[in-house]
Design a protein around this motif. Structure first.
Motif, PDB file in Angstrom:
ATOM      1  N   ASP A 109       0.825  -1.219   0.000  1.00  0.00           N
ATOM      2  CA  ASP A 109       0.000   0.000   0.000  1.00  0.00           C
ATOM      3  C   ASP A 109       0.854   1.262   0.000  1.00  0.00           C
ATOM      4  OD1 ASP A 109      -2.289  -1.502   0.044  1.00  0.00           O
ATOM      5  OD2 ASP A 109      -2.878  -0.967   2.091  1.00  0.00           O
ATOM      6  N   GLU A 110       0.403   2.230  -0.760  1.00  0.00           N
ATOM      7  CA  GLU A 110       0.961   3.585  -0.686  1.00  0.00           C
ATOM      8  C   GLU A 110      -0.020   4.404   0.135  1.00  0.00           C
ATOM      9  OE1 GLU A 110       1.782   5.048  -4.591  1.00  0.00           O
ATOM     10  OE2 GLU A 110       3.054   3.335  -5.088  1.00  0.00           O
ATOM     11  N   HIS A 111       0.420   5.575   0.604  1.00  0.00           N
ATOM     12  CA  HIS A 111      -0.421   6.349   1.511  1.00  0.00           C
ATOM     13  C   HIS A 111      -0.516   7.808   1.089  1.00  0.00           C
ATOM     14  CE1 HIS A 111       1.027   2.832   3.750  1.00  0.00           C
ATOM     15  NE2 HIS A 111      -0.230   2.795   4.128  1.00  0.00           N
ATOM     16  N   ASN A 112      -1.708   8.370   1.301  1.00  0.00           N
ATOM     17  CA  ASN A 112      -1.959   9.791   1.069  1.00  0.00           C
ATOM     18  C   ASN A 112      -2.247  10.433   2.418  1.00  0.00           C
ATOM     19  OD1 ASN A 112      -1.796   9.755  -1.803  1.00  0.00           O
ATOM     20  ND2 ASN A 112      -3.781   8.724  -1.820  1.00  0.00           N
ATOM     21  N   TYR A 113      -1.721  11.658   2.592  1.00  0.00           N
ATOM     22  CA  TYR A 113      -1.827  12.358   3.869  1.00  0.00           C
ATOM     23  C   TYR A 113      -2.652  13.623   3.685  1.00  0.00           C
ATOM     24  CZ  TYR A 113       2.112   9.314   4.901  1.00  0.00           C
ATOM     25  OH  TYR A 113       2.909   8.219   5.071  1.00  0.00           O
ATOM     26  N   VAL A 114      -3.630  13.800   4.570  1.00  0.00           N
ATOM     27  CA  VAL A 114      -4.421  15.027   4.575  1.00  0.00           C
ATOM     28  C   VAL A 114      -4.204  15.686   5.931  1.00  0.00           C
ATOM     29  CG1 VAL A 114      -6.726  16.034   4.413  1.00  0.00           C
ATOM     30  CG2 VAL A 114      -6.132  14.035   3.005  1.00  0.00           C
ATOM     31  N   TRP A 115      -3.548  16.862   5.900  1.00  0.00           N
ATOM     32  CA  TRP A 115      -3.206  17.589   7.129  1.00  0.00           C
ATOM     33  C   TRP A 115      -4.222  18.702   7.383  1.00  0.00           C
ATOM     34  CZ3 TRP A 115       0.825  16.081  10.178  1.00  0.00           C
ATOM     35  CH2 TRP A 115       1.775  15.225   9.615  1.00  0.00           C
ATOM     36  N   THR A 116      -4.618  18.864   8.626  1.00  0.00           N
ATOM     37  CA  THR A 116      -5.443  19.990   9.061  1.00  0.00           C
ATOM     38  C   THR A 116      -4.705  20.644  10.226  1.00  0.00           C
ATOM     39  OG1 THR A 116      -7.419  18.757   8.472  1.00  0.00           O
ATOM     40  CG2 THR A 116      -7.728  20.696   9.863  1.00  0.00           C
ATOM     41  N   VAL A 117      -4.404  21.930  10.067  1.00  0.00           N
ATOM     42  CA  VAL A 117      -3.606  22.635  11.072  1.00  0.00           C
ATOM     43  C   VAL A 117      -4.321  23.931  11.448  1.00  0.00           C
ATOM     44  CG1 VAL A 117      -1.366  23.659  11.590  1.00  0.00           C
ATOM     45  CG2 VAL A 117      -1.496  21.683  10.057  1.00  0.00           C
ATOM     46  N   SER A 118      -4.475  24.169  12.753  1.00  0.00           N
ATOM     47  CA  SER A 118      -5.032  25.443  13.210  1.00  0.00           C
ATOM     48  C   SER A 118      -4.082  26.060  14.226  1.00  0.00           C
ATOM     49  CB  SER A 118      -6.415  25.248  13.826  1.00  0.00           C
ATOM     50  OG  SER A 118      -6.328  24.492  15.003  1.00  0.00           O
ATOM     51  N   GLY A 119      -4.036  27.379  14.242  1.00  0.00           N
ATOM     52  CA  GLY A 119      -3.157  28.086  15.167  1.00  0.00           C
ATOM     53  C   GLY A 119      -1.954  28.703  14.478  1.00  0.00           C
ATOM     54  N   ILE A 120      -1.676  28.285  13.240  1.00  0.00           N
ATOM     55  CA  ILE A 120      -0.607  28.896  12.447  1.00  0.00           C
ATOM     56  C   ILE A 120      -1.136  29.129  11.043  1.00  0.00           C
ATOM     57  CG2 ILE A 120       1.349  27.965  13.742  1.00  0.00           C
ATOM     58  CD1 ILE A 120       1.634  25.783  11.647  1.00  0.00           C
ATOM     59  N   SER A 121      -0.609  30.136  10.377  1.00  0.00           N
ATOM     60  CA  SER A 121      -1.126  30.480   9.048  1.00  0.00           C
ATOM     61  C   SER A 121      -0.369  29.786   7.919  1.00  0.00           C
ATOM     62  CB  SER A 121      -1.104  31.998   8.844  1.00  0.00           C
ATOM     63  OG  SER A 121       0.208  32.489   9.050  1.00  0.00           O
ATOM     64  N   THR A 122       0.905  29.492   8.115  1.00  0.00           N
ATOM     65  CA  THR A 122       1.665  28.841   7.042  1.00  0.00           C
ATOM     66  C   THR A 122       2.513  27.705   7.596  1.00  0.00           C
ATOM     67  OG1 THR A 122       3.511  30.386   7.272  1.00  0.00           O
ATOM     68  CG2 THR A 122       1.826  30.949   5.638  1.00  0.00           C
ATOM     69  N   ALA A 143       3.100  33.659  19.463  1.00  0.00           N
ATOM     70  CA  ALA A 143       3.145  33.987  20.891  1.00  0.00           C
ATOM     71  C   ALA A 143       1.936  33.396  21.594  1.00  0.00           C
ATOM     72  CB  ALA A 143       3.175  35.498  21.093  1.00  0.00           C
ATOM     73  N   ASN A 144       2.196  32.576  22.602  1.00  0.00           N
ATOM     74  CA  ASN A 144       1.173  32.034  23.498  1.00  0.00           C
ATOM     75  C   ASN A 144      -0.104  31.602  22.777  1.00  0.00           C
ATOM     76  OD1 ASN A 144       2.962  32.505  25.609  1.00  0.00           O
ATOM     77  ND2 ASN A 144       2.229  34.589  25.854  1.00  0.00           N
ATOM     78  N   VAL A 145       0.027  30.573  21.947  1.00  0.00           N
ATOM     79  CA  VAL A 145      -1.095  30.061  21.164  1.00  0.00           C
ATOM     80  C   VAL A 145      -1.083  28.534  21.233  1.00  0.00           C
ATOM     81  CG1 VAL A 145       0.181  29.960  18.976  1.00  0.00           C
ATOM     82  CG2 VAL A 145      -2.277  30.307  18.931  1.00  0.00           C
ATOM     83  N   GLN A 146      -2.223  27.925  21.000  1.00  0.00           N
ATOM     84  CA  GLN A 146      -2.333  26.472  20.901  1.00  0.00           C
ATOM     85  C   GLN A 146      -2.392  26.104  19.419  1.00  0.00           C
ATOM     86  OE1 GLN A 146      -1.664  25.236  23.899  1.00  0.00           O
ATOM     87  NE2 GLN A 146      -3.586  24.230  24.397  1.00  0.00           N
ATOM     88  N   ILE A 147      -1.604  25.129  19.022  1.00  0.00           N
ATOM     89  CA  ILE A 147      -1.600  24.663  17.634  1.00  0.00           C
ATOM     90  C   ILE A 147      -2.163  23.246  17.616  1.00  0.00           C
ATOM     91  CG2 ILE A 147      -0.180  24.123  15.630  1.00  0.00           C
ATOM     92  CD1 ILE A 147       1.864  26.132  16.714  1.00  0.00           C
ATOM     93  N   SER A 148      -3.251  23.054  16.869  1.00  0.00           N
ATOM     94  CA  SER A 148      -3.860  21.730  16.721  1.00  0.00           C
ATOM     95  C   SER A 148      -3.488  21.184  15.357  1.00  0.00           C
ATOM     96  CB  SER A 148      -5.373  21.814  16.848  1.00  0.00           C
ATOM     97  OG  SER A 148      -5.721  22.221  18.145  1.00  0.00           O
TER      98      SER A 148
END
Length: 159
Positions: free
Chosen positions: A58-71, A87-92
């Motif tokens: 099997d090969e794999h595809n990755y779907v990332w979801t990131v909140s707390g940073i813009s880039t 500064a003082n933020v939570q990154i999910s």
């Protein structure tokens, strides 16, 4: 003829490979060390998705979801970002991994990182060459002592 009971077979009687869902885990590192919180002065943060799949082909595809940073930089199973402007933020961070088999199966996991700006050291005030404040206080004190001495001599009754 040697196929175990209950295993699916194709038209020729050969066993079909059963698709098993991959499992994914995430590890966050900064400066080569595993982290749970981000230091804004310690360089890039790297998040790596580690996939285990019983189906070797099997090969794999990755779907990332990131909140707390813009880039962030996305390199398939690895993302990275520069925390220096945070500064003082939570990154999910969540990743969902799909395998290439039919039907495609997936797994998902996430982590949360807290960003902590390093404390700014308190620097003591350095004395400058202008010592006028201390001198004025000294002259004021001497003046009061002199005034008190004159007052005692002039206004005290003589016996």
């Amino acid at each position: 003829a040697n196929t175990p009971t209950g295993v699916e077979v194709d038209a020729a009687g050969c066993a079909l490979e059963l698709n098993i869902a991959p499992t994914v885990s995430l590890i966050a590192t900064q400066g080569g060390d595993a982290i749970t919180s981000v230091n804004t002065d310690a360089g890039s943060v790297i998040i790596e998705a580690n996939v285990v799949d019983e189906n070797q082909g099997d090969e794999h595809n990755y779907v990332w979801t990131v909140s707390g940073i813009s880039t962030f930089e996305n390199n398939d199973n690895v993302i990275s970002f520069d925390p220096s402007d945070l500064a003082n933020v939570q990154i999910s961070i969540t990743v969902e991994v799909y395998d290439s088999a039919q039907p495609s199966l997936s797994d998902e996991t996430s982590i949360t990182l807290s960003v902590e700006a390093p404390s700014t050291p308190v620097t003591p005030e350095t004395p400058n060459s202008d010592s006028g404040g201390g001198s004025i206080n000294l002259f004021l004190l001497l003046g009061l002592v002199l005034l008190h001495t004159i007052r005692i001599k002039v206004f005290e009754p003589k016996l």
